[in-house]
Design an enzyme around this catalytic site. Structure first.
Site, mmCIF file in Angstrom:
data_model
loop_
_atom_site.group_PDB
_atom_site.id
_atom_site.type_symbol
_atom_site.label_atom_id
_atom_site.label_comp_id
_atom_site.label_asym_id
_atom_site.label_seq_id
_atom_site.Cartn_x
_atom_site.Cartn_y
_atom_site.Cartn_z
ATOM 1 N N CYS A 96 1.646 6.648 -2.184
ATOM 2 C CA CYS A 96 1.618 7.344 -3.476
ATOM 3 C C CYS A 96 2.354 8.688 -3.370
ATOM 4 C CB CYS A 96 0.200 7.480 -4.004
ATOM 5 S SG CYS A 96 0.147 7.934 -5.769
ATOM 6 N N GLU A 137 -5.133 1.975 0.499
ATOM 7 C CA GLU A 137 -6.197 2.583 1.313
ATOM 8 C C GLU A 137 -7.518 2.766 0.588
ATOM 9 O OE1 GLU A 137 -4.785 6.292 -0.838
ATOM 10 O OE2 GLU A 137 -4.192 4.213 -0.522
ATOM 11 N N HIS A 140 -1.953 2.137 -3.909
ATOM 12 C CA HIS A 140 -2.946 2.701 -2.983
ATOM 13 C C HIS A 140 -3.633 1.583 -2.203
ATOM 14 C CE1 HIS A 140 -3.082 6.985 -4.046
ATOM 15 N NE2 HIS A 140 -2.854 6.615 -5.298
#
Length: 241
Positions: free
Chosen positions: A92, A184, A182
């Protein structure tokens, strides 16, 4: 016994931790050193002292150097890592910093904010990519962003776009990648973003999006754990040199 591969992680905010990607990398045998320059940590000068560089997301803009003093040095760190062919992954904001550092352009998305689960549309170039080649099948990723890369740097290769045409995954040189999505985050991380969001996307129920992300957890783990494992493989190969 060989030492574990060392990954330097640059974190920009408390609410943007390495989370799942950090856990997957650790499970794959990597040793993470998290640098928090917003909290006063000094950025290492030489990325080649590590086997990889992971730069995370954050709410600031990629060119907000005047407001966040570490962003300029982080971009220099990224340039140095790319030049030294240190395996690098930007997520990001990290993806946007990488593009900005190398001569691309990052701007507020003229189509508005992107929030929630978004399909990834791979380009033909993705199939042969050393990081994402095995991932280049239909999958969704979590988005929570205002800005996008509107112009990739010279020589960059776009590996995926969103259905709206925004840049999603890019490779810069032989060993550096940026991903707008994203991989994560889990629902608990996104819930913190939603709670502190002072610019909600028009017509978007952020609480409902958090619930959808939570419900999609098995799908998202299956989709993005392989990205971390693929990165760990590349990192391990460097550590053995």
């Amino acid at each position: 016994m060989p030492r574990p591969p060392r990954v330097l992680v640059v974190q920009h905010e408390d609410d943007c931790p390495p989370a799942l990607v950090g856990g997957w990398l650790a499970e794959a045998g990597c040793e993470l050193e998290v640098c928090r320059p917003y909290a006063g940590d000094a950025l290492p000068a030489d990325p080649a002292a590590y086997d990889a560089l992971l730069v995370l997301g954050g709410s600031m803009g990629a060119d907000d150097d005047a407001d966040h003093a570490w962003l300029g040095p982080t971009k220099q760190l990224l340039r140095d890592a790319v030049g030294a062919e240190v395996p690098t992954l930007g997520i990001c904001l990290g993806h946007q910093l990488l593009a900005s550092a190398l001569g691309g352009r990052v701007e507020v998305n003229p189509r508005g904010r992107t929030v929630g689960l978004v399909p990834v549309e791979w380009t033909d170039a993705a199939a042969d990519d050393p990081l994402v080649g095995a991932l280049a099948t239909a999958r969704r990723g979590v988005h929570w962003n205002n800005d996008v890369v509107t112009e990739v740097p010279p020589g960059a290769l776009v590996l995926a776009r969103t259905p709206q045409g925004d840049v999603e995954v890019v490779r810069h040189g032989p060993a550096a990648w940026g991903v707008q999505l994203h991989p994560e985050v889990d629902a608990s991380v996104v819930a913190r973003w939603a709670a502190s969001d002072d610019k909600p996307a028009p017509g978007v129920d952020t609480a409902a999006e958090v619930a959808r992300i939570d419900a999609a957890r098995p799908e998202l783990d299956e989709a993005w754990a392989p990205l971390a494992l693929s990165f760990a493989r590349l990192v391990g190969e460097r550590a053995l040199r």
